[in-house]
Scaffold this active site. Sequence first.
Site, PDB file in Angstrom:
ATOM      1  N   ALA A   6       4.754   6.067   6.237  1.00 23.90           N
ATOM      2  CA  ALA A   6       5.395   4.964   7.836  1.00 23.90           C
ATOM      3  C   ALA A   6       6.785   4.916   7.921  1.00 23.90           C
ATOM      4  O   ALA A   6       7.353   5.516   8.935  1.00 23.90           O
ATOM      5  CB  ALA A   6       4.844   3.598   7.573  1.00 23.90           C
ATOM      6  N   SER A  24       0.499  -1.656   0.027  1.00 26.69           N
ATOM      7  CA  SER A  24      -0.279   0.208   0.134  1.00 26.69           C
ATOM      8  C   SER A  24       1.455   1.329   0.029  1.00 26.69           C
ATOM      9  O   SER A  24       2.055   1.077   0.049  1.00 26.69           O
ATOM     10  CB  SER A  24      -0.698  -0.168   1.287  1.00 26.69           C
ATOM     11  OG  SER A  24      -0.940   0.498   2.680  1.00 26.69           O
ATOM     12  N   ILE A  25       0.090   2.173  -0.789  1.00 24.17           N
ATOM     13  CA  ILE A  25       0.894   3.876  -0.158  1.00 24.17           C
ATOM     14  C   ILE A  25       1.498   3.938   0.859  1.00 24.17           C
ATOM     15  O   ILE A  25       2.441   5.460   0.895  1.00 24.17           O
ATOM     16  CB  ILE A  25       0.036   4.797  -0.816  1.00 24.17           C
ATOM     17  CG1 ILE A  25       0.473   6.271  -1.352  1.00 24.17           C
ATOM     18  CG2 ILE A  25      -1.111   5.441   0.043  1.00 24.17           C
ATOM     19  CD1 ILE A  25       0.139   6.614  -1.897  1.00 24.17           C
ATOM     20  N   LYS A  26       0.656   3.219   1.789  1.00 26.17           N
ATOM     21  CA  LYS A  26       1.117   3.914   3.490  1.00 26.17           C
ATOM     22  C   LYS A  26       2.642   3.261   3.786  1.00 26.17           C
ATOM     23  O   LYS A  26       3.043   3.971   4.890  1.00 26.17           O
ATOM     24  CB  LYS A  26       0.439   2.747   4.414  1.00 26.17           C
ATOM     25  CG  LYS A  26      -1.114   3.156   4.349  1.00 26.17           C
ATOM     26  CD  LYS A  26      -1.342   4.630   4.680  1.00 26.17           C
ATOM     27  CE  LYS A  26      -3.060   4.849   4.850  1.00 26.17           C
ATOM     28  NZ  LYS A  26      -3.421   6.391   5.700  1.00 26.17           N
ATOM     29  N   ASP A  27       2.817   2.427   3.123  1.00 18.28           N
ATOM     30  CA  ASP A  27       4.377   2.319   3.371  1.00 18.28           C
ATOM     31  C   ASP A  27       5.588   3.927   3.691  1.00 18.28           C
ATOM     32  O   ASP A  27       6.267   4.090   4.065  1.00 18.28           O
ATOM     33  CB  ASP A  27       4.816   1.478   2.651  1.00 18.28           C
ATOM     34  CG  ASP A  27       4.434   0.089   2.644  1.00 18.28           C
ATOM     35  OD1 ASP A  27       4.237   0.129   3.291  1.00 18.28           O
ATOM     36  OD2 ASP A  27       5.453  -0.474   1.532  1.00 18.28           O
TER      37      ASP A  27
END
Length: 451
Positions: A48, A42-45
């Site tokens: 994060a 996901s783009i959340k990497d």
Amino acid sequence: MAWKKNILETIGNTPMIQLNKVVKDFPCTVLAKVDYFNPGNSIKDRMALKMVEDAEADGRLKPGGTIVEGTSGNTGMGLALAACVKGYKCIFVTTDKQSKEKADILKAVGAEVIVCPTNVMPEDPRSYYSVAKRLATEIPNSVYMNQYDNLSNRQAHYESTGPEIWEQTEGKITHLVCTAGTGGTIVGTAKYLKEKNPNIQIWAIDVYGSLLTKYFRTGEVDMNEVHPYISEGFGEDFVPQNYDMSVIDHFEQVTDKDGAVQARRLAREEGLFCGYSAGSCFQGLLQLKDRLKKDDLVVCIFHHGSRYVGKVYNDQWMMERGFLDVKTFKDIVSGRSRQRLITVHPSDTVAAAVALMQQYDIENIPVMENDRNIGSLSEQGLFNKIFSDPDLKNQSVEFVMEHPYPEVSYDTPVERLSSLITRENGAVLSKDEAGSYHIVTKYDVINSLAK
């Protein structure tokens, strides 16, 4: 020789893929920024890693420390990857509406997962926001990352997602479409793109049950807007500090059902195995397509569907929530012209049965006795037998009949019927509410699936 020193170096530089079948009636080109090519899917990497590095830089996160976060799954995965490489512990607090796969994946990469109730207010001590904050105060050498109010979130997308999209489209992007959750992705990316071209339209996709849309339109935090929803990964019951509504041009709400259905459609028609938010993102774009023009270039942001194998991609889960429009035996019967079921009695002659097949142009006939399904005749089976013994046509049906057709309930799904109809068994029977028999053949199933 070229290699990455660790998994974190693979974050970013994800591909842009043109959509085709699902946008065949659109006036313009639609591209998907497929961020499930990130290692955590996901783009959340992106954000994060940025939050961890910024916490290290300002001294909040020290060697051997513990990362605490409230997450629906994707941010947790990105943080867990960073923790694996950098040597930190992770404790993630999530809600009971999130898929089991999300918790299992987080545990697989070494995180501790605590599940809290969904249907409580953010300030409730049982909410996953409150529990995460409390744990960070109780655990020595720990940091609450707080993706909602941590501005490193949106800064990550200002520094990476925005520039990538601009470069990949050679600055020709006219619309960015993205689901709205913490606000980091859409605001950070929008800020960069608007600096490059203030005319780029930023469309945020929200879910019914979230208060973000009304807040965008009125500036009012209206808790009456908040109600439980099934969609995961976007929508909020408060306004995170990452939001800067001035860079967003429009909010569009979608239903739980539509988001799930479109996720499955993207997988089936485009080969993009996407998650709930991606399906909802595309549904929002569908609702807004009349605003698009021929020369527009639209970019959507998509995440992976691996976290939803037990939900969105599970037929039973979809049917239980009324999300899957399942055709049944009853639907097939109701959709064709009404006619009585053609049957034969075991004492009828084979010649009489063949005459019925020719008269009604059918290949399968049930053998009934006292309203009981006791056998069957098939055109192919009779042909083979009569070919080897022409005198057989004068004998009774009972001497040549085959096994009775399977009987199923009137609401049996078409997919189940297709598994019951085989080379040896050409039809299925069922009784309607009035107790009358009906037949469905392989051709009925094929016709129903083609519609």
